[in-house]
Design a protein around this motif. Structure first.
Motif, mmCIF file in Angstrom:
data_model
loop_
_atom_site.group_PDB
_atom_site.id
_atom_site.type_symbol
_atom_site.label_atom_id
_atom_site.label_comp_id
_atom_site.label_asym_id
_atom_site.label_seq_id
_atom_site.Cartn_x
_atom_site.Cartn_y
_atom_site.Cartn_z
ATOM 1 N N LEU A 143 -10.497 5.115 19.471
ATOM 2 C CA LEU A 143 -9.404 4.967 18.507
ATOM 3 C C LEU A 143 -9.746 5.706 17.218
ATOM 4 N N SER A 144 -8.940 6.673 16.841
ATOM 5 C CA SER A 144 -9.264 7.533 15.693
ATOM 6 C C SER A 144 -9.231 6.792 14.365
ATOM 7 N N ASP A 145 -8.408 5.735 14.286
ATOM 8 C CA ASP A 145 -8.242 4.999 13.026
ATOM 9 C C ASP A 145 -8.987 3.663 13.048
ATOM 10 N N ALA A 146 -9.937 3.490 13.973
ATOM 11 C CA ALA A 146 -10.643 2.210 14.117
ATOM 12 C C ALA A 146 -11.402 1.868 12.837
ATOM 13 N N ALA A 147 -11.393 0.563 12.491
ATOM 14 C CA ALA A 147 -12.072 0.104 11.278
ATOM 15 C C ALA A 147 -12.969 -1.105 11.519
ATOM 16 N N PHE A 148 -12.684 -1.879 12.562
ATOM 17 C CA PHE A 148 -13.297 -3.200 12.684
ATOM 18 C C PHE A 148 -13.408 -3.613 14.145
ATOM 19 N N ILE A 149 -14.535 -4.205 14.492
ATOM 20 C CA ILE A 149 -14.735 -4.786 15.830
ATOM 21 C C ILE A 149 -15.265 -6.200 15.641
ATOM 22 N N ARG A 150 -14.695 -7.142 16.390
ATOM 23 C CA ARG A 150 -15.272 -8.484 16.405
ATOM 24 C C ARG A 150 -15.155 -9.056 17.799
ATOM 25 N N TYR A 151 -16.195 -9.748 18.196
ATOM 26 C CA TYR A 151 -16.189 -10.339 19.532
ATOM 27 C C TYR A 151 -15.518 -11.698 19.503
ATOM 28 N N THR A 152 -14.771 -11.983 20.562
ATOM 29 C CA THR A 152 -14.084 -13.271 20.674
ATOM 30 C C THR A 152 -15.113 -14.377 20.859
ATOM 31 N N MET A 194 -18.486 -16.094 7.146
ATOM 32 C CA MET A 194 -17.729 -14.867 6.919
ATOM 33 C C MET A 194 -17.804 -13.920 8.104
ATOM 34 N N ALA A 195 -18.885 -13.981 8.861
ATOM 35 C CA ALA A 195 -19.031 -13.093 10.009
ATOM 36 C C ALA A 195 -17.948 -13.324 11.053
ATOM 37 N N PHE A 196 -17.341 -14.510 11.045
ATOM 38 C CA PHE A 196 -16.289 -14.820 12.009
ATOM 39 C C PHE A 196 -14.913 -14.919 11.363
ATOM 40 N N HIS A 197 -14.837 -14.949 10.053
ATOM 41 C CA HIS A 197 -13.549 -15.180 9.388
ATOM 42 C C HIS A 197 -13.258 -14.160 8.278
ATOM 43 N N PHE A 198 -13.919 -12.991 8.341
ATOM 44 C CA PHE A 198 -13.655 -11.987 7.314
ATOM 45 C C PHE A 198 -12.212 -11.509 7.388
ATOM 46 N N LEU A 199 -11.776 -11.249 8.623
ATOM 47 C CA LEU A 199 -10.356 -10.951 8.832
ATOM 48 C C LEU A 199 -9.724 -12.212 9.404
ATOM 49 N N VAL A 200 -8.681 -12.682 8.743
ATOM 50 C CA VAL A 200 -7.954 -11.939 7.744
ATOM 51 C C VAL A 200 -8.109 -12.598 6.368
ATOM 52 N N THR A 201 -8.660 -13.793 6.359
ATOM 53 C CA THR A 201 -8.566 -14.623 5.155
ATOM 54 C C THR A 201 -9.298 -14.063 3.947
ATOM 55 N N VAL A 202 -10.541 -13.587 4.113
ATOM 56 C CA VAL A 202 -11.286 -13.091 2.952
ATOM 57 C C VAL A 202 -10.529 -11.953 2.279
ATOM 58 N N LEU A 203 -9.996 -11.041 3.083
ATOM 59 C CA LEU A 203 -9.248 -9.924 2.497
ATOM 60 C C LEU A 203 -7.977 -10.408 1.798
ATOM 61 N N VAL A 204 -7.340 -11.440 2.329
ATOM 62 C CA VAL A 204 -6.144 -12.000 1.690
ATOM 63 C C VAL A 204 -6.498 -12.581 0.325
ATOM 64 N N TYR A 205 -7.609 -13.299 0.247
ATOM 65 C CA TYR A 205 -8.010 -13.897 -1.025
ATOM 66 C C TYR A 205 -8.300 -12.823 -2.061
ATOM 67 N N LEU A 206 -8.971 -11.732 -1.643
ATOM 68 C CA LEU A 206 -9.265 -10.644 -2.573
ATOM 69 C C LEU A 206 -7.991 -9.938 -3.009
ATOM 70 N N ARG A 207 -7.087 -9.758 -2.081
ATOM 71 C CA ARG A 207 -5.834 -9.079 -2.418
ATOM 72 C C ARG A 207 -5.018 -9.884 -3.424
ATOM 73 N N SER A 208 -5.066 -11.206 -3.320
ATOM 74 C CA SER A 208 -4.254 -12.060 -4.183
ATOM 75 C C SER A 208 -4.886 -12.319 -5.543
ATOM 76 N N GLY A 209 -6.162 -11.946 -5.713
ATOM 77 C CA GLY A 209 -6.839 -12.208 -6.984
ATOM 78 C C GLY A 209 -7.397 -13.608 -7.095
ATOM 79 N N ALA A 210 -7.419 -14.352 -5.989
ATOM 80 C CA ALA A 210 -7.982 -15.703 -6.011
ATOM 81 C C ALA A 210 -9.502 -15.634 -6.091
ATOM 82 N N SER A 211 -10.123 -16.724 -6.534
ATOM 83 C CA SER A 211 -11.582 -16.813 -6.570
ATOM 84 C C SER A 211 -12.079 -17.447 -5.282
#
Length: 481
Positions: A143-152, A194-211
């Motif tokens: 995948l040319s635009d790949a950014a992230f891999i996580r195992y189920t 964080m290793a299991f929950h970085f996507l999507v919640t951590v990025l959402v918190y950073l995007r919203s400006g929450a602490s």
């Protein structure tokens, strides 16, 4: 939509002095987190990390892990989060299966590889970087635009490497941001790995400006202390955390909390009730799945909450309950949960299968069985693979476990099916007892008979010292045998 590479930059420009991550040693503002991430990205680029290469990111919860993940994606690498609690053999297996090019870690766990190390300074600590030898040519995925891999999680079978592109992540963050509706006035109490929950919640918190308040440990007293010290407004946790908090005897409250959301596994009703009584705050459930994101949660204001449901479809998602012929089931019947919407995964890594090849008529089959309540809420009944067929009757381990866990002598339980020559399968259960309590099998079965249909009552009951869980906190299921 804000691209991933600019997500943190946008937050730093919007709220430069706002605490982004609060840790035991202090806090890092959005401005500082962005500056440190850019320095780390420059160092990785200098070391030769390029677009499409696979980068393992291993570390504990904190600013360093967030910076490593975002710096890696900022270089165009495909990042694979790795829990710092894994053993050396487990880490080695992940690295080989994924065919990574390099690994970076914060020295909180085992050394990922024995190759030559480059030390990189990050605030008050040093990170380790190493190339895998020999460094293989070409990208880690097609995948040319790949950014992230996580195992189920691998609760009922082998783990799958889920691949997400930059575009899918952006869509996923956008959808979850609308669903959670956080603002810079929010502070999120963080207890999940964080290793299991970085996507999507951590990025959402950073995007919203929450602490993001990173708790140093999982003791109830620590969580309560951090919530009060930093005025937490949201607790996003697993059933285990809610059980620990509900059992706290200190009588201390968390008055600034506005929302408590349970995820990663089904929340037993007795734990939800106990937490609500202890903290005067009702828990709701969210349905998160790495292939899709956060498609279901109980976020509609003005409606009475139901802790036993996983809520309503979020904006941009559709849900259907299908039978074995992939046709919608009748109203009120249990069906196979199918979902489609924004930010779906792009492919499975090994063997390589695109989302289009995996989905059924445009639907992703989650593997869960569910029913739809009259008001539209979705209730998870169990997993397709773990359903126990007792003489043609369907018994769901999760339902039986919820009853067992309400027994005064039982700390936790795991239910599974066992092949039977006459009945097809029978229900079996393992239980962990409360300390200093002896197992009274007949008392437990009598309790089950008072609340379950006869075919759901365990035919075999055994005591165990502990019940194995996956790294993401889910029960490791037992296959019928």
């Amino acid at each position: 939509m804000v691209p991933i590479s600019q997500l943190l930059e946008f937050a730093a420009l919007s709220w430069p002095d706002r605490p982004a991550i609060i840790e035991k040693d202090g806090y890092m503002s959005y401005g500082e987190l962005y500056a440190q991430t850019e320095l780390l990205k420059a160092e990785l680029l200098h070391l030769g990390l390029t677009k499409g290469q696979g980068l393992g990111v291993m570390g504990r919860n904190g600013s360093a892990f967030v910076a490593m993940m975002l710096a890696g994606m900022g270089c165009g690498a495909v990042v694979l989060p790795i829990s710092h609690q894994l053993k050396a053999a487990e880490v080695n297996c992940l690295i080989k299966d994924t065919k990574l090019h390099a690994v970076i870690d914060d020295q909180s766990g085992v050394q990922p590889v024995d190759n030559e190390l480059t030390m990189i300074s990050f605030v008050r600590q040093d990170l380790r970087f190493a190339w895998l030898e020999p460094v293989k040519d070409g990208p880690v995925t097609p995948l040319s635009d790949a950014a992230f891999i996580r195992y189920t999680s691998g609760t009922t079978g082998s783990c799958k490497g889920v691949v997400l592109s930059h575009n899918s992540i952006i869509q996923r963050v956008d959808a979850a941001s609308k669903a959670l509706n956080l603002t810079p006035d929010d502070a999120v109490l963080w207890v999940l790995p964080m290793a299991f929950h970085f996507l999507v919640t951590v990025l959402v918190y950073l995007r919203s400006g929450a602490s993001l308040i990173v708790c140093k440990d999982l003791l109830a007293q620590t969580i309560i202390h951090d919530a009060n010290q930093h005025h937490a407004t949201l607790l996003y946790a697993s059933p285990m955390h809610f059980r620990l908090l509900a059992a706290d005897l200190s009588a201390k409250q968390m008055p600034t909390l506005k929302y408590a959301i349970s995820t990663s596994a089904g929340l037993p009703g007795n734990i939800a009730e106990a937490f609500a009584q202890r903290f005067n705050l009702q828990v709701t459930q969210a349905y998160g799945i790495i292939e899709i994101g956060l498609p279901l949660l109980d976020s509609l204001l003005g409606k009475e909450k139901n802790p036993q449901s996983v809520g309503f479809p979020a904006t941009g998602f559709s849900v259907e309950l299908l039978n074995d012929d992939n046709e919608p089931v009748a109203e009120g019947e249990v069906g196979r949960l199918a979902i489609r919407g924004s930010g779906m995964f792009d492919a499975y890594l090994k063997p390589w299968q695109t989302a289009e090849q995996v989905m059924v008529n445009g639907w992703f089959m989650t593997g869960d069985l569910a029913l739809r309540e009259v008001d539209g809420r979705i209730v998870i009944c169990g997993r397709e693979k773990t359903m126990i067929n007792v003489s043609g009757n369907k018994a769901f381990p999760e339902e039986i476990e919820a009853v067992l866990d309400r027994h005064r002598a039982i700390e936790g339980s795991r239910v599974y099916g066992q092949v039977h020559p006459l009945m097809g399968e029978i229900v079996c259960a393992e239980v962990v007892l409360v300390k200093n309590i002896k197992l009274d099998v007949e008392d437990v079965l009598r309790f089950c008979r008072s609340q379950l249909s006869t075919y759901k009552v365990p035919q075999r009951l055994s005591q165990v010292e502990h019940i194995a869980q996956t790294q993401s906190g889910k029960l490791k299921r037992i296959w019928s045998s």
